[in-house]
Design a protein around this motif. Structure first.
Motif, PDB file in Angstrom:
ATOM      1  N   THR A 131      21.800  -5.487   4.605  1.00  0.00           N
ATOM      2  CA  THR A 131      20.432  -5.116   4.198  1.00  0.00           C
ATOM      3  C   THR A 131      19.554  -4.876   5.427  1.00  0.00           C
ATOM      4  OG1 THR A 131      19.712  -7.413   4.197  1.00  0.00           O
ATOM      5  CG2 THR A 131      20.552  -6.534   2.105  1.00  0.00           C
ATOM      6  N   MET A 132      18.521  -4.120   5.184  1.00  0.00           N
ATOM      7  CA  MET A 132      17.559  -3.821   6.261  1.00  0.00           C
ATOM      8  C   MET A 132      16.292  -4.619   6.019  1.00  0.00           C
ATOM      9  SD  MET A 132      17.715  -1.232   8.569  1.00  0.00           S
ATOM     10  CE  MET A 132      16.488   0.048   8.441  1.00  0.00           C
ATOM     11  N   LEU A 133      15.729  -5.127   7.070  1.00  0.00           N
ATOM     12  CA  LEU A 133      14.446  -5.819   6.931  1.00  0.00           C
ATOM     13  C   LEU A 133      13.391  -4.815   6.472  1.00  0.00           C
ATOM     14  CD1 LEU A 133      12.673  -8.291   9.144  1.00  0.00           C
ATOM     15  CD2 LEU A 133      11.606  -6.071   8.828  1.00  0.00           C
ATOM     16  N   THR A 134      12.592  -5.205   5.497  1.00  0.00           N
ATOM     17  CA  THR A 134      11.485  -4.338   5.060  1.00  0.00           C
ATOM     18  C   THR A 134      10.182  -4.916   5.598  1.00  0.00           C
ATOM     19  OG1 THR A 134      12.711  -4.120   3.010  1.00  0.00           O
ATOM     20  CG2 THR A 134      10.481  -3.214   3.033  1.00  0.00           C
ATOM     21  N   PRO A 135       9.478  -4.169   6.429  1.00  0.00           N
ATOM     22  CA  PRO A 135       8.175  -4.681   6.879  1.00  0.00           C
ATOM     23  C   PRO A 135       7.170  -4.622   5.728  1.00  0.00           C
ATOM     24  CG  PRO A 135       8.558  -2.487   7.742  1.00  0.00           C
ATOM     25  CD  PRO A 135       9.783  -2.838   6.954  1.00  0.00           C
ATOM     26  N   ASN A 136       6.033  -5.235   5.925  1.00  0.00           N
ATOM     27  CA  ASN A 136       4.975  -5.159   4.910  1.00  0.00           C
ATOM     28  C   ASN A 136       4.429  -3.734   4.917  1.00  0.00           C
ATOM     29  OD1 ASN A 136       2.675  -5.289   3.377  1.00  0.00           O
ATOM     30  ND2 ASN A 136       1.860  -7.138   4.363  1.00  0.00           N
ATOM     31  N   MET A 137       4.902  -2.939   3.940  1.00  0.00           N
ATOM     32  CA  MET A 137       4.550  -1.513   3.912  1.00  0.00           C
ATOM     33  C   MET A 137       3.063  -1.286   3.607  1.00  0.00           C
ATOM     34  SD  MET A 137       7.249  -0.101   4.883  1.00  0.00           S
ATOM     35  CE  MET A 137       6.926   1.638   4.622  1.00  0.00           C
ATOM     36  N   HIS A 138       2.383  -2.335   3.137  1.00  0.00           N
ATOM     37  CA  HIS A 138       0.953  -2.171   2.838  1.00  0.00           C
ATOM     38  C   HIS A 138       0.141  -1.849   4.096  1.00  0.00           C
ATOM     39  CE1 HIS A 138       1.633  -3.281  -1.261  1.00  0.00           C
ATOM     40  NE2 HIS A 138       2.113  -4.467  -0.933  1.00  0.00           N
ATOM     41  N   TYR A 139       0.687  -2.171   5.270  1.00  0.00           N
ATOM     42  CA  TYR A 139      -0.030  -1.807   6.514  1.00  0.00           C
ATOM     43  C   TYR A 139      -0.298  -0.307   6.575  1.00  0.00           C
ATOM     44  CZ  TYR A 139       0.009  -6.409   8.644  1.00  0.00           C
ATOM     45  OH  TYR A 139      -0.246  -7.719   8.918  1.00  0.00           O
ATOM     46  N   SER A 140       0.623   0.487   5.977  1.00  0.00           N
ATOM     47  CA  SER A 140       0.445   1.944   6.040  1.00  0.00           C
ATOM     48  C   SER A 140      -0.683   2.406   5.113  1.00  0.00           C
ATOM     49  CB  SER A 140       1.758   2.643   5.702  1.00  0.00           C
ATOM     50  OG  SER A 140       2.138   2.278   4.396  1.00  0.00           O
ATOM     51  N   GLU A 141      -1.174   1.507   4.264  1.00  0.00           N
ATOM     52  CA  GLU A 141      -2.284   1.900   3.369  1.00  0.00           C
ATOM     53  C   GLU A 141      -3.654   1.658   4.015  1.00  0.00           C
ATOM     54  OE1 GLU A 141      -1.610  -0.408  -0.229  1.00  0.00           O
ATOM     55  OE2 GLU A 141       0.527   0.005   0.008  1.00  0.00           O
ATOM     56  N   LEU A 142      -3.663   0.990   5.159  1.00  0.00           N
ATOM     57  CA  LEU A 142      -4.953   0.727   5.830  1.00  0.00           C
ATOM     58  C   LEU A 142      -5.423   1.972   6.568  1.00  0.00           C
ATOM     59  CD1 LEU A 142      -4.241  -2.722   7.552  1.00  0.00           C
ATOM     60  CD2 LEU A 142      -5.451  -2.331   5.406  1.00  0.00           C
ATOM     61  N   LYS A 143      -6.721   2.016   6.810  1.00  0.00           N
ATOM     62  CA  LYS A 143      -7.243   3.074   7.697  1.00  0.00           C
ATOM     63  C   LYS A 143      -6.657   2.862   9.085  1.00  0.00           C
ATOM     64  CE  LYS A 143     -11.649   3.693   5.367  1.00  0.00           C
ATOM     65  NZ  LYS A 143     -12.688   2.712   5.145  1.00  0.00           N
ATOM     66  N   ASP A 144      -6.553   3.939   9.871  1.00  0.00           N
ATOM     67  CA  ASP A 144      -5.911   3.864  11.192  1.00  0.00           C
ATOM     68  C   ASP A 144      -6.488   2.782  12.079  1.00  0.00           C
ATOM     69  OD1 ASP A 144      -4.322   5.842  10.536  1.00  0.00           O
ATOM     70  OD2 ASP A 144      -5.371   7.414  11.656  1.00  0.00           O
ATOM     71  N   SER A 145      -7.808   2.628  11.992  1.00  0.00           N
ATOM     72  CA  SER A 145      -8.432   1.684  12.917  1.00  0.00           C
ATOM     73  C   SER A 145      -9.478   0.896  12.155  1.00  0.00           C
ATOM     74  CB  SER A 145      -9.057   2.497  14.049  1.00  0.00           C
ATOM     75  OG  SER A 145     -10.114   1.801  14.632  1.00  0.00           O
ATOM     76  N   TYR A 146      -9.616  -0.377  12.509  1.00  0.00           N
ATOM     77  CA  TYR A 146     -10.628  -1.212  11.891  1.00  0.00           C
ATOM     78  C   TYR A 146     -12.001  -0.674  12.322  1.00  0.00           C
ATOM     79  CZ  TYR A 146     -12.547  -5.598  10.040  1.00  0.00           C
ATOM     80  OH  TYR A 146     -13.235  -6.533   9.314  1.00  0.00           O
TER      81      TYR A 146
END
Ligand code: MLT
Length: 396
Positions: free
Chosen positions: A1-16
């Motif tokens: 199996t492959m580790l799955t990162p928390n894909m929700h990070y890709s839903e954030l805006k690029d920069s705070y």
């Protein structure tokens, strides 16, 4: 199996948001090294800690050098003396919270995110916008459904609940960041009643409580009858006592707050035992000094300076004839951008023309578009100069 990162990070805006402001300001400064910039964007304090705190910090550092007074681990939920001092502080608002309902934290920002561990990820979160961007980001990261309730000039940026809203967790920030608008008791009671009726929990961000001057504005949600069965209050010494770089806050979780037979106070104590080794002895000593008679008097000195800055800004917008709110019970002034400009357009215009930095309203949510926030935490002379420049530029 492959580790799955928390894909929700890709839903954030690029920069705070606040980093975007810092970056844009730094870029302008490096291409215009000779220009002085008037920073009224990110709400960071500019005045030093009061004497009582500095003395207490020094003493605590010296304690750590002696066998007799040295401290190792502190209790995870906070030093008993500090928890007690904070519970006594609440008496000024005629609120009774016990020391074991108060949890010492490393700051409001940290606890606003961490406290979400009390709730299932399938809960729905309501964010009243415009809002402090962390409310949305932290919930996106745990994959929680976020719904938005827009506020605007029509409701004085203080929307009220309606039975159509279906939310389990509700963020309320009052006095509000970014708009500076503050709920009075009657309006806040509507949210408390809504939460009790629907089993929701309010996360009440009271970080700007110390700026309240009007008697009908509550300093704590626990001033409202029924709040102890539906609210958690999150506070900070950042703005109250200039702790943005020192770091210390507190969270109140009432013992009466229960859902499905679970006591949130017990859960939070257990969470702290697992998740933290507490706040440093030195900082807790410094924070305790804030809650002494002397400390509480001394912190008012800086608050008065910031309030005067807010007044200078409000006067400027009165003179120019621009719609604004906040500034009175809050260190933030929220205004309508002139000539139908968008917030980012106004940001660039002010930076390029008069080197004044604020924050575009759209950074705090879509309904903030066309508005702009100024912070009153800057240097008084700089704030006056910025106000003069705004009056001249906006030509009135
Ligand atoms: C702000 O500018 O809104 C503040 O710096 C927020 C914060 O305290 O993190």
């Amino acid at each position: 199996t492959m580790l799955t990162p928390n894909m929700h990070y890709s839903e954030l805006k690029d920069s705070y948001l606040f980093n975007t402001i810092y970056r844009k300001t730094a870029e302008y400064q490096s291409s215009h090294p000779d220009k002085k910039i008037y920073r009224m964007g990110v709400g960071d304090v500019s005045r030093p800690l009061c004497d009582a705190v500095i003395k207490a910090l020094h003493t605590a550092v010296d304690d750590q050098a002696t066998m007799e007074h040295f401290h190792g681990y502190m209790p995870e939920s906070g030093a008993p003396e500090l928890r007690k001092a904070i519970s006594e502080y609440y008496r000024r608002f005629s609120v009774s919270v016990s020391a074991d309902e108060v949890f010492v934290s490393s700051g409001a920002c940290d606890d606003l995110g961490d406290v979400l561990e009390l709730f299932d990820k399938d809960n729905t979160v309501l964010v009243i916008e415009p809002a402090y961007p962390e409310y949305v980001d932290t919930n996106i990261l745990c994959g929680r459904k976020v719904i938005h309730l827009d506020s605007g000039e029509e409701n004085g940026f203080l929307p009220l609940p309606s039975e159509e809203i279906q939310a389990d967790i509700i963020y309320i920030c009052s006095p509000n960041n970014p708009t500076g608008a503050a709920y009075d008791r009657e309006k806040l009671r509507k949210w408390v009643d809504y939460a009790n009726r629907n089993g929701a929990v309010i996360l009440y961000d009271a970080a700007y409580e110390v700026f309240i001057e009007d008697p009908d504005i509550p300093h704590s949600i626990f001033e409202i009858p029924g709040a102890k069965t539906c609210a958690i209050e999150i506070c900070s010494l950042s703005k109250t006592a200039g702790f943005t770089g020192t770091r210390l806050g507190y969270t109140v979780v009432p013992k009466a707050l229960e859902r499905m037979g679970m006591k949130l106070n017990t859960m939070w104590a257990r969470n702290r035992e697992t998740r933290t080794n507490g706040i440093s002895y030195i900082l807790q000593k410094g924070a305790s000094a804030v809650f002494t008679k002397e400390g509480l008097e001394q912190i008012q000195k800086n608050i008065r300076v910031y309030k005067e800055n807010a007044r200078v800004l409000m006067d400027a917008f009165e003179r120019i004839g621009i719609w604004y709110c906040g500034g009175r019970n809050s260190p933030y002034v929220w205004l309508k951008c002139p000539d139908d400009m968008g917030g980012w357009e106004f940001f660039d215009y002010l930076l390029n023309e008069i080197q004044v930095v604020g924050i575009p309203g759209e950074g705090f949510g879509a309904c903030g578009k066309g508005y702009f926030r100024f912070s009153a935490f800057g240097d008084p002379e700089d704030t006056k100069e910025a106000a003069n420049r705004l009056c001249k530029l906006l030509g009135r």
